[in-house]
Write an enzyme that holds these catalytic residues in place. Sequence first.
Site, PDB file in Angstrom:
ATOM      1  N   THR A   1      -6.255   0.012  -0.254  1.00 12.49           N
ATOM      2  CA  THR A   1      -5.470  -0.280   0.943  1.00 12.49           C
ATOM      3  C   THR A   1      -6.471  -0.549   2.056  1.00 12.49           C
ATOM      4  OG1 THR A   1      -5.359   2.081   1.394  1.00 12.49           O
ATOM      5  CG2 THR A   1      -3.423   1.091   0.376  1.00 12.49           C
TER       6      THR A   1
ATOM      7  N   ARG B   1      -1.966  -1.870   7.914  1.00 12.69           N
ATOM      8  CA  ARG B   1      -1.454  -1.578   6.569  1.00 12.69           C
ATOM      9  C   ARG B   1      -1.621  -2.853   5.733  1.00 12.69           C
ATOM     10  NH1 ARG B   1       0.564   3.203   7.621  1.00 12.69           N
ATOM     11  NH2 ARG B   1       0.944   3.617   5.438  1.00 12.69           N
TER      12      ARG B   1
ATOM     13  N   ASP C   1      -9.245   2.580  -7.905  1.00 16.94           N
ATOM     14  CA  ASP C   1      -8.377   2.520  -6.727  1.00 16.94           C
ATOM     15  C   ASP C   1      -9.129   3.287  -5.639  1.00 16.94           C
ATOM     16  OD1 ASP C   1      -6.567   3.058  -4.727  1.00 16.94           O
ATOM     17  OD2 ASP C   1      -4.929   3.633  -6.060  1.00 16.94           O
TER      18      ASP C   1
ATOM     19  N   TYR D   1       5.229 -19.444   6.411  1.00 17.70           N
ATOM     20  CA  TYR D   1       5.347 -19.247   4.959  1.00 17.70           C
ATOM     21  C   TYR D   1       4.181 -19.937   4.280  1.00 17.70           C
ATOM     22  CZ  TYR D   1       9.409 -16.727   3.313  1.00 17.70           C
ATOM     23  OH  TYR D   1      10.265 -15.729   2.966  1.00 17.70           O
TER      24      TYR D   1
ATOM     25  N   LYS E   1      -6.587   3.034   5.590  1.00 17.41           N
ATOM     26  CA  LYS E   1      -7.012   4.440   5.561  1.00 17.41           C
ATOM     27  C   LYS E   1      -8.387   4.532   6.217  1.00 17.41           C
ATOM     28  CE  LYS E   1      -4.088   5.695   1.634  1.00 17.41           C
ATOM     29  NZ  LYS E   1      -3.695   4.533   0.852  1.00 17.41           N
TER      30      LYS E   1
ATOM     31  N   GLU F   1       3.309 -19.544   0.485  1.00 21.04           N
ATOM     32  CA  GLU F   1       3.187 -19.250  -0.946  1.00 21.04           C
ATOM     33  C   GLU F   1       2.064 -20.072  -1.577  1.00 21.04           C
ATOM     34  OE1 GLU F   1       6.445 -19.312   0.206  1.00 21.04           O
ATOM     35  OE2 GLU F   1       7.727 -18.218  -1.233  1.00 21.04           O
TER      36      GLU F   1
HETATM   37  N1  DSN Z   1       0.383   8.002   0.701  1.00 20.94           N
HETATM   38  C1  DSN Z   1      -1.024   7.788   0.517  1.00 20.94           C
HETATM   39  C2  DSN Z   1      -1.797   9.031   0.737  1.00 20.94           C
HETATM   40  O1  DSN Z   1      -1.412   9.718   1.658  1.00 20.94           O
HETATM   41  O2  DSN Z   1      -2.735   9.324   0.046  1.00 20.94           O
HETATM   42  C3  DSN Z   1      -1.323   7.183  -0.788  1.00 20.94           C
HETATM   43  O3  DSN Z   1      -0.480   6.116  -0.996  1.00 20.94           O
END
Ligand code: DSN
Length: 419
Positions: free
Chosen positions: A225, A234, A199, A51, A228, A53
């Site tokens: 994120t 993730r 984003d 933990y 990707k 925080e």
């Molecule tokens: N679910 C993602 C996508 O496939 O673009 C975005 O959060």
Amino acid sequence: MKYLDKTDPQVARLVAREMKRQSETLDLIPSENIASKSVMEALGSSLTNKYSEGYPAKRYYAGNAVIDAVELLAQERARKVFRLGKEWGVNVQALSGAPANMAAYFALLKPGDKFMALQLTSGGHLTHGDPVNFSGRLFRPIHYNVTKKGVIDYAMVRSLARRERPKLILAGYTAYPRTIDFAKFKSIAKEVKAYFMVDMAHIAGLVAAGVHPSPFPYADVVTTTTHKSLRGPRGALIFSRRDRMIKVGAKEISLARAIDRSVFPGLQGGPHDNQTAAIAVALKEAATPAFTRYGVQIVKNAKALAAALNGMGYELVSGGTDNHLILIDVTNKGVTGRVAQDRLEEAGIVVNRNTVPYEPRSPFDPSGIRIGTPSLTTRGMKEREMRQVASLMDRAIREEGISKVRKEVLSLCRKFPVQ
Ligand code: DSN
């Protein structure tokens, strides 16, 4: 799996089944990828037990010297990958993309404030103000749209911004196949005195590799994120300027401080330290020349796939692609996006159905499918395989011997294994 096989064969079997599914199918979902074994080792490490925080050197629990080092390393590597100086703060604690966007909004907006973003059905994201999402319920989204051809009309964005005077303008999408002109967005945001947020979740790996323009010279806040095109675990990163100030009550604090506060204690408790370590590993990988070559190949592959599909009469939104993603209106082939998705899955080709701009059908059974090349490129496929994939897709969509297509998909997968 050394331990799981013995202690929980039921879960072990499910994990094994999913690994088999991934290795025996072609993943064309543009938001998915294959993280390295090193990323997965960090994710499965004992850092999950802690933990922590707070932030480095300012924790609410003892025993955080190692975690501090991990978090600082992840921040430093993130700056390196995106070629940033110390004027950028990096928050590595947001648990994933939606919480990262939530943290950014809560730092920059008050409930009821207006912000501008792209319409969901034209490529925006749920967290960009969809009515069913917190972002559309707590704030006042004003949505811009793409043209009938599927591209952003910056003059239209400007006139909407001048009329509506939003407090924040957001660029960065989940189903947009073209390059985003961040400089134009910035000039619009500046004109109406709005914050400019990007984003870049879908294109982060391309920005890292230098094959998509960087939002950093223009944006106040950038969220992404990490799983990707960046090919990490993730997770999420939030970049924000340390040299831009925001009023919080009677005080002025930096945007970076406001974002940190918004993540913790604003939205969450302890960060997932194993995830932070895995993000650090992915960022080290993303800083290599091999990753730059990977980013270049993602785009080459997407262009080759788009050209082949175009040649077979598929209608591509905006006519093609500049990035990793292709949006196809399949209705001229006598199928809906849902039917195409199902037929492709039967053949071992995994895509997701998607709305197209000015969608006449429903999001549940839309006109299009969305595909992308990050995952196949990680497996080592190049333009030649993309032409083969296009032909396999076409045969599956037309239901031309799906079981034969399935066999050919399997043999392609075996030639390019998931490492
Ligand atoms: N679910 C993602 C996508 O496939 O673009 C975005 O959060």
